[in-house]
Design a protein around this motif. Structure first.
Motif, PDB file in Angstrom:
ATOM      1  N   GLY A 255      25.985  25.685 -12.275  1.00  0.00           N
ATOM      2  CA  GLY A 255      26.869  26.339 -11.267  1.00  0.00           C
ATOM      3  C   GLY A 255      27.971  27.130 -12.195  1.00  0.00           C
ATOM      4  N   LEU A 256      28.365  28.122 -10.934  1.00  0.00           N
ATOM      5  CA  LEU A 256      29.677  29.057 -11.826  1.00  0.00           C
ATOM      6  C   LEU A 256      30.766  28.700 -10.460  1.00  0.00           C
ATOM      7  CD1 LEU A 256      27.490  32.006 -12.659  1.00  0.00           C
ATOM      8  CD2 LEU A 256      28.759  30.585 -14.005  1.00  0.00           C
ATOM      9  N   TYR A 257      31.904  28.879 -11.001  1.00  0.00           N
ATOM     10  CA  TYR A 257      33.146  28.964 -10.097  1.00  0.00           C
ATOM     11  C   TYR A 257      34.034  30.260 -10.643  1.00  0.00           C
ATOM     12  CZ  TYR A 257      37.716  28.336  -7.509  1.00  0.00           C
ATOM     13  OH  TYR A 257      38.697  28.547  -7.085  1.00  0.00           O
ATOM     14  N   ASN A 258      33.939  31.257  -9.692  1.00  0.00           N
ATOM     15  CA  ASN A 258      35.015  32.223 -10.159  1.00  0.00           C
ATOM     16  C   ASN A 258      36.101  32.590  -9.402  1.00  0.00           C
ATOM     17  OD1 ASN A 258      35.664  34.913 -11.330  1.00  0.00           O
ATOM     18  ND2 ASN A 258      34.720  36.233  -9.748  1.00  0.00           N
ATOM     19  N   VAL A 259      37.312  32.269 -10.280  1.00  0.00           N
ATOM     20  CA  VAL A 259      38.692  31.920  -9.518  1.00  0.00           C
ATOM     21  C   VAL A 259      39.205  33.192  -9.159  1.00  0.00           C
ATOM     22  CG1 VAL A 259      40.956  31.527 -10.189  1.00  0.00           C
ATOM     23  CG2 VAL A 259      39.049  29.991 -10.916  1.00  0.00           C
ATOM     24  N   GLY A 260      38.851  34.309  -9.657  1.00  0.00           N
ATOM     25  CA  GLY A 260      39.417  35.649  -9.243  1.00  0.00           C
ATOM     26  C   GLY A 260      38.433  36.625  -8.562  1.00  0.00           C
ATOM     27  N   ALA A 261      38.532  37.795  -8.914  1.00  0.00           N
ATOM     28  CA  ALA A 261      37.595  38.976  -8.334  1.00  0.00           C
ATOM     29  C   ALA A 261      36.595  39.280  -9.754  1.00  0.00           C
ATOM     30  CB  ALA A 261      38.552  40.077  -8.239  1.00  0.00           C
ATOM     31  N   GLY A 262      35.835  40.498  -9.588  1.00  0.00           N
ATOM     32  CA  GLY A 262      34.773  40.798 -10.325  1.00  0.00           C
ATOM     33  C   GLY A 262      33.407  40.118 -10.048  1.00  0.00           C
ATOM     34  N   ASN A 263      33.252  39.699  -8.761  1.00  0.00           N
ATOM     35  CA  ASN A 263      32.030  39.087  -8.291  1.00  0.00           C
ATOM     36  C   ASN A 263      30.825  39.776  -8.390  1.00  0.00           C
ATOM     37  OD1 ASN A 263      33.212  36.456  -7.466  1.00  0.00           O
ATOM     38  ND2 ASN A 263      33.896  37.427  -5.891  1.00  0.00           N
ATOM     39  N   ARG A 264      30.989  41.340  -8.297  1.00  0.00           N
ATOM     40  CA  ARG A 264      29.802  41.879  -8.684  1.00  0.00           C
ATOM     41  C   ARG A 264      29.189  41.804 -10.087  1.00  0.00           C
ATOM     42  NH1 ARG A 264      31.747  47.595  -6.035  1.00  0.00           N
ATOM     43  NH2 ARG A 264      33.591  47.029  -7.269  1.00  0.00           N
ATOM     44  N   GLY A 265      29.850  41.493 -10.948  1.00  0.00           N
ATOM     45  CA  GLY A 265      29.468  41.463 -12.409  1.00  0.00           C
ATOM     46  C   GLY A 265      28.873  40.069 -12.447  1.00  0.00           C
ATOM     47  N   ILE A 266      29.225  39.036 -11.637  1.00  0.00           N
ATOM     48  CA  ILE A 266      28.468  37.693 -11.898  1.00  0.00           C
ATOM     49  C   ILE A 266      27.277  37.754 -11.206  1.00  0.00           C
ATOM     50  CG2 ILE A 266      28.565  35.430 -11.178  1.00  0.00           C
ATOM     51  CD1 ILE A 266      31.688  35.690 -11.515  1.00  0.00           C
ATOM     52  N   ALA A 267      27.208  38.317  -9.952  1.00  0.00           N
ATOM     53  CA  ALA A 267      25.941  38.596  -9.139  1.00  0.00           C
ATOM     54  C   ALA A 267      24.785  39.361  -9.948  1.00  0.00           C
ATOM     55  CB  ALA A 267      26.344  39.064  -7.881  1.00  0.00           C
ATOM     56  N   ALA A 268      25.349  40.298 -10.669  1.00  0.00           N
ATOM     57  CA  ALA A 268      24.227  41.198 -11.272  1.00  0.00           C
ATOM     58  C   ALA A 268      23.809  40.208 -12.539  1.00  0.00           C
ATOM     59  CB  ALA A 268      24.880  42.436 -12.043  1.00  0.00           C
ATOM     60  N   ALA A 269      24.404  39.521 -13.015  1.00  0.00           N
ATOM     61  CA  ALA A 269      23.897  38.818 -14.316  1.00  0.00           C
ATOM     62  C   ALA A 269      23.051  37.540 -13.781  1.00  0.00           C
ATOM     63  CB  ALA A 269      25.129  38.188 -15.015  1.00  0.00           C
ATOM     64  N   VAL A 270      23.407  37.011 -12.670  1.00  0.00           N
ATOM     65  CA  VAL A 270      22.612  36.032 -12.005  1.00  0.00           C
ATOM     66  C   VAL A 270      21.462  36.507 -11.490  1.00  0.00           C
ATOM     67  CG1 VAL A 270      22.431  34.310  -9.982  1.00  0.00           C
ATOM     68  CG2 VAL A 270      24.733  34.433 -11.272  1.00  0.00           C
ATOM     69  N   SER A 271      21.269  37.549 -10.745  1.00  0.00           N
ATOM     70  CA  SER A 271      20.125  38.303 -10.271  1.00  0.00           C
ATOM     71  C   SER A 271      19.162  38.865 -11.527  1.00  0.00           C
ATOM     72  CB  SER A 271      20.439  39.376  -9.550  1.00  0.00           C
ATOM     73  OG  SER A 271      21.298  39.030  -8.221  1.00  0.00           O
ATOM     74  N   ALA A 272      19.789  39.434 -12.651  1.00  0.00           N
ATOM     75  CA  ALA A 272      18.807  39.797 -13.552  1.00  0.00           C
ATOM     76  C   ALA A 272      18.253  38.816 -14.430  1.00  0.00           C
ATOM     77  CB  ALA A 272      19.914  40.269 -14.545  1.00  0.00           C
ATOM     78  N   ALA A 273      19.025  37.229 -14.322  1.00  0.00           N
ATOM     79  CA  ALA A 273      18.094  36.338 -14.916  1.00  0.00           C
ATOM     80  C   ALA A 273      17.205  35.465 -13.963  1.00  0.00           C
ATOM     81  CB  ALA A 273      19.290  35.480 -15.461  1.00  0.00           C
ATOM     82  N   ASN A 274      17.164  35.825 -12.840  1.00  0.00           N
ATOM     83  CA  ASN A 274      16.476  35.325 -11.683  1.00  0.00           C
ATOM     84  C   ASN A 274      16.802  33.803 -11.333  1.00  0.00           C
ATOM     85  OD1 ASN A 274      14.565  37.501 -11.170  1.00  0.00           O
ATOM     86  ND2 ASN A 274      13.410  36.971 -13.037  1.00  0.00           N
ATOM     87  N   ARG A 275      18.231  33.743 -11.522  1.00  0.00           N
ATOM     88  CA  ARG A 275      18.637  32.264 -11.270  1.00  0.00           C
ATOM     89  C   ARG A 275      19.358  32.121  -9.908  1.00  0.00           C
ATOM     90  NH1 ARG A 275      20.064  29.220 -15.636  1.00  0.00           N
ATOM     91  NH2 ARG A 275      20.376  27.724 -13.909  1.00  0.00           N
TER      92      ARG A 275
END
Length: 345
Positions: A255-275
């Motif tokens: 799992g991942l916990y993002n404390v602040g902003a920048g969720n678009r970048g995380i979502a892009a990485a997760v989606s690209a890895a099909n996770r």
């Protein structure tokens, strides 16, 4: 047809107490020069009639005008953009109360820049609301403003050791603990690693969320190991790079916990890895982006703070302080909301 009930006025109070309007006004504003027995008659009349003063009208009658400055972060942070929009909405309400808001955008990640901006406000404003960095230079600038008679409210992120008047924001330790509990329960007994990303620990809201999160994970979910914290400065590109590397290098990432902003970048990485189907992702602030990520199953939960409530609360605190008016503390408490895709507003 029923008739509307007219508002009780100060003239009604004066008439009921058998005193002049000026005497009633002196009593209600706590000014000297009225005999005790007369003051008591006025207070009894107030109680009998249920009189409630119109504070805004009183300020206008006295010709009192206040000017406030909201110091918000520069950059592409989506929540801070929403906060700025809410500040603009709050300005319309304040204008009717003879108070006015200016907004200043500053790089709050740079303590010298933020401190210099705060120092430049001295003598120009009655009150300042600031998304603050907990840094000695920033604390000193806040203290200097307070010493000069400027009321300072910290907004979203606190500087508790400063002489600020009030903090408007959620309990960030509780928010971090909430994120840990959600992630731990969603994991359902799995073993593995948890990625933790902060914008910067110099922002107290980020540091407190990190503390609350790691406290619960260590104490209650021993099967889940929190990886060394990574800093992203709340930037989408940095977050995407950080998470892409985690996904490559940490095969047991649960799992991942993002404390602040920048969720678009995380979502892009997760989606690209099909996770998206198996990786738990908890973040903050309900925006158009995080709403979409919840609906698509990329995010599992969003911990939210109401930007409108925070903006209005900061304005109310500053106005009440400057005008010497009472404040309803219960109204100014900012609650933590938890959103899943099933309870989106």
């Amino acid at each position: 047809m029923s008739r509307g009930v007219s508002r009780i006025t100060l003239q009604d109070v004066a008439r009921e107490a058998g005193v002049s309007l000026a005497t009633a006004d002196r009593v209600l504003n706590g000014r000297a020069g009225v005999r005790g027995v007369t003051a008591e008659r006025v207070k009894q009349a107030v109680s009998r009639l249920g009189y409630r003063p119109n504070l805004a009208a009183a300020r206008l009658a006295r010709g009192e005008t206040y000017r406030f400055c909201f110091v918000l972060p520069a950059g592409a942070n989506v929540f801070m953009r929403m906060l700025g929009e809410q500040v603009a909405n709050t300005a319309s309400w304040l204008a009717a109360n003879n108070a006015y808001i200016d907004t200043l955008r500053v790089d709050v990640f740079a303590p010298e820049t933020l401190a210099t901006a705060l120092e430049g406000l001295m003598g120009h404003y009655d009150g300042v609301a600031v998304v603050a960095l907990d840094h000695p230079r920033v604390r000193a600038a806040i203290d200097d403003l307070a010493a000069s008679g400027v009321a300072v409210v910290t907004l979203v992120s606190d500087v508790p050791s400063s002489h600020r008047l009030h903090y408007v924001g959620i309990d960030n330790i509780a928010a971090g603990r909430t994120a840990a509990t959600l992630l731990g329960r969603f994991a359902g007994g799995r073993r593995g690693s948890i990625g933790l990303i902060v914008g910067t620990p110099a922002l107290r809201d980020h540091a407190e969320r990190q503390f609350g999160f790691t406290q619960v994970m260590a104490g209650e979910y021993a099967a889940l190991k929190v990886l060394p914290v990574r800093e992203s400065l709340d930037e989408d590109e940095r977050n995407e790079a950080i998470v892409s590397q985690m996904l490559r290098d940490v095969p047991d990432l649960v799992g991942l916990y993002n404390v602040g902003a920048g969720n678009r970048g995380i979502a892009a990485a997760v989606s690209a890895a099909n996770r998206a189907g198996d990786l738990i992702f908890i973040g903050h602030d309900l925006t158009d982006d995080t709403r979409r990520f919840l609906l698509r199953g990329v995010m599992d939960a969003v911990i939210n703070q109401d930007a409108g409530h925070q903006s209005r609360s900061a304005a109310r605190v500053l106005l009440a302080h400057c005008a010497g008016e009472p404040l309803m503390n219960e109204q100014e408490r900012i609650r933590i909301d938890i959103f899943l895709r099933d309870n989106l507003p």
